[in-house]
Design a protein around this motif. Structure first.
Motif, PDB file in Angstrom:
ATOM      1  N   TRP A  58       0.834  -1.193   0.000  1.00 17.90           N
ATOM      2  CA  TRP A  58       0.000   0.000   0.000  1.00 17.90           C
ATOM      3  C   TRP A  58       0.870   1.244   0.000  1.00 17.90           C
ATOM      4  CZ3 TRP A  58      -4.331   2.168  -1.128  1.00 17.90           C
ATOM      5  CH2 TRP A  58      -4.680   3.372  -0.550  1.00 17.90           C
ATOM      6  N   TRP A  59       1.912   1.263   0.841  1.00 16.52           N
ATOM      7  CA  TRP A  59       2.766   2.441   0.912  1.00 16.52           C
ATOM      8  C   TRP A  59       3.555   2.615  -0.372  1.00 16.52           C
ATOM      9  CZ3 TRP A  59       1.332   5.927   3.954  1.00 16.52           C
ATOM     10  CH2 TRP A  59       0.722   5.603   5.157  1.00 16.52           C
ATOM     11  N   LEU A  60       3.939   1.529  -1.004  1.00 16.15           N
ATOM     12  CA  LEU A  60       4.599   1.658  -2.304  1.00 16.15           C
ATOM     13  C   LEU A  60       3.641   2.243  -3.327  1.00 16.15           C
ATOM     14  CD1 LEU A  60       6.646  -1.658  -2.593  1.00 16.15           C
ATOM     15  CD2 LEU A  60       7.507   0.630  -2.183  1.00 16.15           C
ATOM     16  N   SER A  61       2.385   1.832  -3.250  1.00 21.94           N
ATOM     17  CA  SER A  61       1.386   2.348  -4.187  1.00 21.94           C
ATOM     18  C   SER A  61       1.154   3.829  -3.960  1.00 21.94           C
ATOM     19  CB  SER A  61       0.076   1.582  -4.035  1.00 21.94           C
ATOM     20  OG  SER A  61       0.258   0.238  -4.355  1.00 21.94           O
ATOM     21  N   VAL A  62       1.065   4.249  -2.700  1.00 23.82           N
ATOM     22  CA  VAL A  62       0.861   5.667  -2.400  1.00 23.82           C
ATOM     23  C   VAL A  62       2.053   6.477  -2.894  1.00 23.82           C
ATOM     24  CG1 VAL A  62       0.673   7.348  -0.525  1.00 23.82           C
ATOM     25  CG2 VAL A  62      -0.704   5.276  -0.473  1.00 23.82           C
ATOM     26  N   GLY A  63       3.261   5.978  -2.652  1.00 19.81           N
ATOM     27  CA  GLY A  63       4.459   6.680  -3.126  1.00 19.81           C
ATOM     28  C   GLY A  63       4.498   6.779  -4.633  1.00 19.81           C
ATOM     29  N   ALA A  64       4.113   5.706  -5.302  1.00 26.07           N
ATOM     30  CA  ALA A  64       4.088   5.728  -6.763  1.00 26.07           C
ATOM     31  C   ALA A  64       3.041   6.706  -7.269  1.00 26.07           C
ATOM     32  CB  ALA A  64       3.808   4.326  -7.300  1.00 26.07           C
ATOM     33  N   LEU A  65       1.883   6.733  -6.632  1.00 25.29           N
ATOM     34  CA  LEU A  65       0.831   7.668  -7.049  1.00 25.29           C
ATOM     35  C   LEU A  65       1.253   9.114  -6.839  1.00 25.29           C
ATOM     36  CD1 LEU A  65      -2.411   5.871  -5.837  1.00 25.29           C
ATOM     37  CD2 LEU A  65      -1.641   6.226  -8.176  1.00 25.29           C
ATOM     38  N   VAL A  66       1.913   9.392  -5.729  1.00 26.49           N
ATOM     39  CA  VAL A  66       2.384  10.761  -5.478  1.00 26.49           C
ATOM     40  C   VAL A  66       3.423  11.150  -6.530  1.00 26.49           C
ATOM     41  CG1 VAL A  66       3.715  12.189  -3.860  1.00 26.49           C
ATOM     42  CG2 VAL A  66       1.843  10.771  -3.021  1.00 26.49           C
ATOM     43  N   GLY A  67       4.361  10.250  -6.807  1.00 23.31           N
ATOM     44  CA  GLY A  67       5.381  10.544  -7.819  1.00 23.31           C
ATOM     45  C   GLY A  67       4.784  10.753  -9.199  1.00 23.31           C
ATOM     46  N   LEU A  68       3.841   9.905  -9.568  1.00 23.11           N
ATOM     47  CA  LEU A  68       3.190  10.063 -10.873  1.00 23.11           C
ATOM     48  C   LEU A  68       2.359  11.339 -10.932  1.00 23.11           C
ATOM     49  CD1 LEU A  68       2.121   6.394 -11.628  1.00 23.11           C
ATOM     50  CD2 LEU A  68       3.873   7.734 -12.783  1.00 23.11           C
ATOM     51  N   SER A  69       1.732  11.703  -9.836  1.00 23.54           N
ATOM     52  CA  SER A  69       0.946  12.942  -9.805  1.00 23.54           C
ATOM     53  C   SER A  69       1.846  14.160  -9.991  1.00 23.54           C
ATOM     54  CB  SER A  69       0.183  13.053  -8.488  1.00 23.54           C
ATOM     55  OG  SER A  69      -0.722  11.993  -8.350  1.00 23.54           O
ATOM     56  N   ILE A  70       2.971  14.167  -9.311  1.00 26.65           N
ATOM     57  CA  ILE A  70       3.911  15.287  -9.452  1.00 26.65           C
ATOM     58  C   ILE A  70       4.432  15.354 -10.889  1.00 26.65           C
ATOM     59  CG2 ILE A  70       6.195  16.115  -8.755  1.00 26.65           C
ATOM     60  CD1 ILE A  70       5.525  15.084  -5.928  1.00 26.65           C
ATOM     61  N   ALA A  71       4.769  14.208 -11.464  1.00 27.24           N
ATOM     62  CA  ALA A  71       5.245  14.187 -12.851  1.00 27.24           C
ATOM     63  C   ALA A  71       4.166  14.679 -13.806  1.00 27.24           C
ATOM     64  CB  ALA A  71       5.691  12.773 -13.224  1.00 27.24           C
ATOM     65  N   ALA A  72       2.914  14.310 -13.565  1.00 31.17           N
ATOM     66  CA  ALA A  72       1.819  14.758 -14.425  1.00 31.17           C
ATOM     67  C   ALA A  72       1.620  16.264 -14.322  1.00 31.17           C
ATOM     68  CB  ALA A  72       0.529  14.027 -14.056  1.00 31.17           C
ATOM     69  N   VAL A  73       1.721  16.825 -13.118  1.00 28.36           N
ATOM     70  CA  VAL A  73       1.569  18.277 -12.942  1.00 28.36           C
ATOM     71  C   VAL A  73       2.700  19.015 -13.652  1.00 28.36           C
ATOM     72  CG1 VAL A  73       1.674  20.123 -11.208  1.00 28.36           C
ATOM     73  CG2 VAL A  73       0.209  18.131 -10.825  1.00 28.36           C
ATOM     74  N   VAL A  74       3.924  18.519 -13.531  1.00 31.58           N
ATOM     75  CA  VAL A  74       5.064  19.166 -14.195  1.00 31.58           C
ATOM     76  C   VAL A  74       4.890  19.098 -15.714  1.00 31.58           C
ATOM     77  CG1 VAL A  74       7.553  18.949 -14.621  1.00 31.58           C
ATOM     78  CG2 VAL A  74       6.664  18.820 -12.289  1.00 31.58           C
ATOM     79  N   LEU A  75       4.486  17.947 -16.234  1.00 32.95           N
ATOM     80  CA  LEU A  75       4.253  17.814 -17.664  1.00 32.95           C
ATOM     81  C   LEU A  75       3.139  18.732 -18.141  1.00 32.95           C
ATOM     82  CD1 LEU A  75       4.880  16.344 -20.329  1.00 32.95           C
ATOM     83  CD2 LEU A  75       3.132  14.672 -19.675  1.00 32.95           C
ATOM     84  N   PHE A  76       2.062  18.827 -17.380  1.00 37.52           N
ATOM     85  CA  PHE A  76       0.945  19.700 -17.725  1.00 37.52           C
ATOM     86  C   PHE A  76       1.390  21.165 -17.733  1.00 37.52           C
ATOM     87  CE2 PHE A  76      -3.001  22.019 -16.585  1.00 37.52           C
ATOM     88  CZ  PHE A  76      -3.744  21.678 -17.698  1.00 37.52           C
TER      89      PHE A  76
END
Length: 107
Positions: A58-76
């Protein structure tokens, strides 16, 4: 998945001898042999693949989601910046053609 775990080579290439499940001194409910070719253990669920609690996943999933969210915001933000700069470049170009001082004549 059986009550007998055969011998195997672990990740360090050391031979681990076979054992029966449940192991002495271990959980009495762990009657199945689970694991992979390089790690075997006794478990209580014959469909178990990992010798760990699933909460760490679960914690790996949360970390991955946070990282992907930050990457998506930067790309946007990058795409918005490129679009704004393109719009400003196009909108500030002079609309009329420049006069070169040469007149075109038919030959």
């Amino acid at each position: 998945m059986s009550a007998e775990c055969s011998s195997y080579l672990n990740a360090d290439k050391v031979l681990v001898s076979g054992f029966s499940c449940p192991r002495t001194g271990g959980d009495a409910g762990a009657v199945y042999c689970c694991g992979f070719q390089d790690v075997k253990y006794c478990c209580d669920d014959p469909h178990s693949f990992f010798p760990y609690e699933h909460s760490y996943m679960w914690w790996l999933s949360v970390g991955a989601l946070v990282g992907l969210s930050i990457a998506a915001v930067v790309l946007f933000a990058f795409l918005i910046t490129v679009c704004v700069l393109c719009y400003l470049f196009i909108s500030t170009k002079p609309r009329s053609k420049l006069d070169t001082g040469l007149s075109l004549q038919m030959a």
